[in-house]
Enzyme design. Structure first.
Site, short mmCIF file in Angstrom:
data_model
loop_
_atom_site.label_atom_id
_atom_site.label_comp_id
_atom_site.label_asym_id
_atom_site.label_seq_id
_atom_site.Cartn_x
_atom_site.Cartn_y
_atom_site.Cartn_z
N TYR A 111 -17.36 37.48 -42.73
CA TYR A 111 -17.16 37.10 -41.03
C TYR A 111 -17.16 38.49 -40.35
O TYR A 111 -17.81 38.40 -39.23
CB TYR A 111 -15.72 36.54 -40.90
CG TYR A 111 -15.18 36.47 -39.60
CD1 TYR A 111 -15.80 35.12 -39.03
CD2 TYR A 111 -14.13 36.81 -39.11
CE1 TYR A 111 -15.32 34.70 -37.85
CE2 TYR A 111 -13.83 36.67 -37.85
CZ TYR A 111 -14.30 35.52 -36.97
OH TYR A 111 -13.70 35.32 -35.76
N SER A 143 -15.22 39.14 -32.30
CA SER A 143 -13.83 38.80 -32.78
C SER A 143 -13.37 40.42 -33.23
O SER A 143 -14.04 41.32 -33.25
CB SER A 143 -13.81 38.05 -34.40
OG SER A 143 -12.83 38.29 -35.20
N ASP A 189 -27.83 20.46 -35.26
CA ASP A 189 -27.45 21.57 -36.41
C ASP A 189 -28.03 22.78 -36.14
O ASP A 189 -29.36 22.94 -35.81
CB ASP A 189 -28.13 20.92 -37.64
CG ASP A 189 -27.98 21.86 -38.93
OD1 ASP A 189 -27.47 22.93 -38.76
OD2 ASP A 189 -28.48 21.51 -39.92
N LYS A 201 -19.66 39.18 -37.31
CA LYS A 201 -19.26 39.30 -35.68
C LYS A 201 -19.65 40.59 -35.29
O LYS A 201 -19.77 40.86 -33.97
CB LYS A 201 -17.57 38.97 -35.65
CG LYS A 201 -17.06 37.67 -35.79
CD LYS A 201 -17.86 36.81 -34.47
CE LYS A 201 -17.37 35.47 -34.63
NZ LYS A 201 -17.95 34.54 -33.76
#
Length: 245
Positions: free
Chosen positions: A154, A141, A62, A158
Site C-alpha cells: 500500500y 496517503s 472495472d 501511494k
C-alpha cells in the site's frame, strides 16, 4: 462554494461508498454533475440515488481494464459535453509484511491504486483539451511518506501516486490541466474495515492532533477546494487533510 460549478462535470472513482461517495455528494452539492465510477453495481447505484439522478450518473467499470475506463470517459464526455474534474479515489488494500506479500495482492493494489489513475487521465484528456483545461485530484496517503506496519504494498502504491501527481502536473499544467493530490486522515469506512479494526482506529485517533478521526466530509471539502476556482494557481500540490499526523 455551493453552486459555483453549474454545468460542469466531475468523475469520481470508487464512488460507491465511503470517501468516494462523500466526495461525489460534495461535488454534486457544489454544482457538478457527477459520474460515479465503481465496480459494484449496487453500491454505485445507491450512491447515485442518494445524490439524485439529475445530479449523478452511475457507471459500473472495472478500473483494471484500460479500454473500459477510456470508453467510459468517452461516454461521459458524449453525454455531458465535457469533463472538468477527475478524482482518483479507488483503491484495493491488502496489508502484509514484505516477505509474505503475494503476487496477486500486489498486482491488484498496483492496478487499482496506480495504473487506473493513468487510464482515467488518458480517458479525460481529450475532453479537457477540447474545453481548455481541467483538474485531476489523486488520493495519496500518510503511508506514502512514513513506514506503517504491514503496509509495504500500500505504501509503495501511494508513494507512486504522489510521484505521478507531481509528474502529471509538470506535463499537463502547460495544457491547462491542474493535477493535485490529497493525503487523507483515517476515515472509518466499510472498505477500510476490511483491514483496520477498532484498536487500529483508536491508534489512528490518538495520532491526530485534533483528537478524532477524519470524516468523508472532511476529505471531500479538500477535494472541493482543489477543483474550485479558488485553487486556480495550485498545481502539483499534495494537500494534507489528516489532522496533523
Amino acid at each position: 462554494m455551493s453552486g459555483e460549478h453549474n454545468d460542469k462535470v466531475a468523475a469520481v472513482t470508487g464512488a460507491g461508498r465511503g470517501i468516494g461517495a462523500g466526495i461525489a455528494a460534495r461535488l454534486a452539492e457544489d454544482g457538478f454533475h457527477v459520474a460515479l465510477i465503481d465496480i459494484d453495481e449496487t453500491t454505485v447505484g445507491n450512491a447515485a440515488d442518494e445524490i439524485g439522478r439529475d445530479r449523478a450518473t452511475p457507471y459500473v467499470v472495472d478500473l483494471a481494464k484500460r479500454q473500459d475506463v477510456i470508453d467510459t470517459f468517452s461516454e461521459v464526455a458524449r453525454a455531458h459535453g465535457r469533463i472538468d474534474a477527475v478524482v482518483n479515489n479507488a483503491m484495493w488494500v491488502h496489508y502484509s509484511p514484505i516477505i509474505e506479500m503475494d503476487e496477486r495482492s500486489l498486482d491488484t493494489m498496483w492496478t487499482i491504486g496506480l495504473k487506473a489513475a493513468f487510464w482515467t487521465i488518458q480517458g479525460a484528456y481529450p475532453a479537457m483539451i477540447a474545453q481548455g483545461g481541467g483538474v485531476v485530484v489523486n488520493m495519496s496517503s500518510p503511508a506514502a511518506t512514513r513506514g506503517i506496519d504491514g503496509s509495504s504494498g500500500y505504501s509503495a502504491v501511494k508513494g507512486a501516486v504522489s510521484s505521478l501527481t507531481w509528474q502529471a502536473a509538470r506535463e499537463l499544467g502547460p495544457q491547462g490541466i491542474r493535477v493535485n493530490g490529497i493525503i487523507p486522515g483515517a476515515v472509518d469506512t466499510p472498505g477500510a474495515r476490511r483491514v483496520v479494526d477498532d484498536e487500529g482506529y483508536e491508534i489512528r485517533r490518538k495520532m491526530s492532533t485534533l483528537g478524532r478521526l477524519a470524516t468523508a466530509e472532511d476529505i471531500a471539502a479538500g477535494v472541493s477546494f482543489l477543483v474550485s476556482p479558488d485553487a486556480a494557481y495550485v498545481n502539483g500540490h499534495i494537500l494534507n487533510v489528516d489532522g496533523a499526523l
